[in-house]
Design a protein around this motif. Structure first.
Motif, short mmCIF file in Angstrom:
data_model
loop_
_atom_site.label_atom_id
_atom_site.label_comp_id
_atom_site.label_asym_id
_atom_site.label_seq_id
_atom_site.Cartn_x
_atom_site.Cartn_y
_atom_site.Cartn_z
N ASN A 217 -14.64 -51.32 55.62
CA ASN A 217 -14.14 -50.28 56.52
C ASN A 217 -14.48 -50.69 57.96
O ASN A 217 -15.65 -50.72 58.33
CB ASN A 217 -14.81 -48.94 56.18
CG ASN A 217 -14.30 -47.79 57.04
OD1 ASN A 217 -14.08 -47.94 58.24
ND2 ASN A 217 -14.11 -46.62 56.42
N PRO A 218 -13.48 -51.02 58.77
CA PRO A 218 -13.76 -51.50 60.13
C PRO A 218 -14.59 -50.53 60.97
O PRO A 218 -15.44 -50.95 61.76
CB PRO A 218 -12.37 -51.71 60.73
CG PRO A 218 -11.49 -51.96 59.54
CD PRO A 218 -12.04 -51.10 58.45
N LYS A 219 -14.36 -49.21 60.79
CA LYS A 219 -15.14 -48.24 61.56
C LYS A 219 -16.62 -48.31 61.18
O LYS A 219 -17.51 -48.27 62.04
CB LYS A 219 -14.60 -46.84 61.32
CG LYS A 219 -15.31 -45.77 62.13
CD LYS A 219 -14.70 -44.39 61.90
CE LYS A 219 -15.43 -43.31 62.70
NZ LYS A 219 -14.83 -41.96 62.47
N THR A 220 -16.87 -48.44 59.89
CA THR A 220 -18.25 -48.58 59.42
C THR A 220 -18.87 -49.87 59.93
O THR A 220 -20.02 -49.90 60.38
CB THR A 220 -18.31 -48.53 57.89
OG1 THR A 220 -17.76 -47.29 57.43
CG2 THR A 220 -19.73 -48.67 57.38
N ARG A 222 -18.05 -51.55 62.59
CA ARG A 222 -18.32 -51.43 64.02
C ARG A 222 -19.60 -50.65 64.26
O ARG A 222 -20.43 -51.02 65.11
CB ARG A 222 -17.15 -50.75 64.73
CG ARG A 222 -17.34 -50.64 66.24
CD ARG A 222 -16.32 -49.71 66.88
NE ARG A 222 -16.50 -49.68 68.34
CZ ARG A 222 -17.44 -48.97 68.97
NH1 ARG A 222 -18.29 -48.23 68.27
NH2 ARG A 222 -17.52 -49.01 70.29
N GLY A 223 -19.77 -49.55 63.55
CA GLY A 223 -20.96 -48.74 63.73
C GLY A 223 -22.24 -49.50 63.43
O GLY A 223 -23.24 -49.38 64.14
N GLU A 241 -18.44 -55.61 72.83
CA GLU A 241 -17.47 -55.40 71.76
C GLU A 241 -16.33 -56.41 71.76
O GLU A 241 -15.90 -56.87 70.71
CB GLU A 241 -16.90 -53.97 71.84
CG GLU A 241 -15.94 -53.68 70.70
CD GLU A 241 -15.68 -52.19 70.50
OE1 GLU A 241 -15.01 -51.83 69.52
OE2 GLU A 241 -16.15 -51.38 71.34
N TYR A 246 -15.97 -57.70 63.64
CA TYR A 246 -16.48 -56.78 62.62
C TYR A 246 -15.35 -56.45 61.65
O TYR A 246 -14.16 -56.54 61.97
CB TYR A 246 -17.08 -55.52 63.24
CG TYR A 246 -16.22 -54.75 64.20
CD1 TYR A 246 -15.23 -53.86 63.75
CD2 TYR A 246 -16.40 -54.88 65.58
CE1 TYR A 246 -14.45 -53.15 64.64
CE2 TYR A 246 -15.63 -54.16 66.47
CZ TYR A 246 -14.66 -53.29 66.00
OH TYR A 246 -13.89 -52.58 66.88
N GLY A 247 -15.75 -56.10 60.42
CA GLY A 247 -14.82 -55.80 59.35
C GLY A 247 -15.26 -56.49 58.07
O GLY A 247 -16.43 -56.81 57.88
#
Length: 301
Positions: A217-220, A222-223, A241, A246-247
């Motif tokens: 999950n890219p959002k995860t 990134r976090g 960034e 990330y990913g």
């Protein structure tokens, strides 16, 4: 990993090697931001004794904070302890000026001091008897035995033109950080021009050192990497960034592939994942995928 019991540290390093990864890299800080840090040479010695084959990569050592003759002795000893496994990466620091000040070094001199120290270290580990006179060091008839065989590679880290020129004058390659593929190509050309002007003939081994966030999950993802970098550097993730992949492992490899095409031949990646096993497995997959980008050249990660 460093706070775990010895058996767990050994098991972690064994997993890294068993997954086909080539080396473990580590930073060097005396008192970074909030006073934290780990000495690079001590970390190198510990890793050398945790596994008989894994590569040991100082990425990067703050050479300006130490005397070059004593550092050269440590390099000689590490090379004898783990022949052919140690890579000595050098940088000038700069993210925390106070760290440099508390070591008794004027931050404005760290570049010149590093250049002078590199002159001494490089000559000593080649087996030369060294006389050196500069604004920082006065050294007469320094010699260190035994001479490291093979001689450990010296990589010069940084993103500025000054760092790339330093690499061209002293290093076996340039270790990039927070750059674009376009900048990587431009810096390679500057390295070549600098080395050629100095009469150096070498086949350089250029690398890239960055953090990555791991999750399908890219959002995860990134976090995870944002939290890790902000905790370490004490600055917003937005500053990093654009340079931070990330990913999933596949997505990270796709983001790093342009660097392979630009001539990058080794990677130092700091993975931020849900668990240590997930991070190791993801980096092994990234390595496999990047190797396919240029099957004619062996990549090191």
């Amino acid at each position: 990993m460093w706070a775990e019991p010895l058996a767990q540290r050994q098991a972690c390093v064994a997993r890294i090697a068993d997954h086909g990864l080539d080396h473990i890299f580590f930073a060097d800080h005396v008192s970074f931001r909030d006073g934290t840090g780990r000495d690079g040479m001590i970390q190198a010695a510990v890793i050398a004794n945790l596994h008989p084959r894994i590569g040991i990569y100082a990425g990067v050592y703050l050479l300006a904070l130490r005397h070059p003759v004593t550092v050269a002795r440590q390099i000689c000893d590490l090379s004898q302890m783990a022949p052919g496994r140690f890579v000595f990466g050098v940088g000038i620091g700069g993210e925390d000026r106070h760290e440099i000040e508390v070591c008794g070094v004027n931050p404005t001199t760290r570049g010149r001091r590093t250049d002078a120290a590199l002159d001494v270290v490089c000559r000593l580990i080649r087996g030369e008897v060294v006389d050196h006179e500069s604004e920082f060091y006065s050294i007469r008839q320094a010699e260190l035995l035994p001479v490291p065989t093979p001689r450990p590679p010296i990589m010069i880290g940084g993103r500025s033109d000054a760092a790339v020129r330093r690499a061209g004058l002293h290093g076996d390659g340039w270790l990039a950080a927070w750059v674009t593929p376009k900048r990587f190509v431009e810096a390679r050309a500057l390295f070549d021009r600098t080395a050629q002007a100095a009469g150096r003939v070498l086949v350089p081994d250029h690398g890239l050192q960055i953090w990555v966030g791991v999750s399908d999950n890219p959002k995860t993802a990134r976090g995870r990497v944002a939290r890790g970098m902000e905790a370490f550097y004490k600055v917003p993730f937005s500053a990093f960034e654009k340079y931070t992949p990330y990913g999933s492992a596949s997505q990270i490899a796709d983001q790093l592939a342009p660097f392979v095409e630009a001539g990058c031949r080794h990677f130092n990646l700091t993975p931020c994942a849900e668990s240590e096993p997930e991070a190791i497995a993801a980096m092994a997959e990234v390595r496999q995928r990047l190797q396919r980008v240029d099957a004619t050249t062996t990549l090191n990660m």
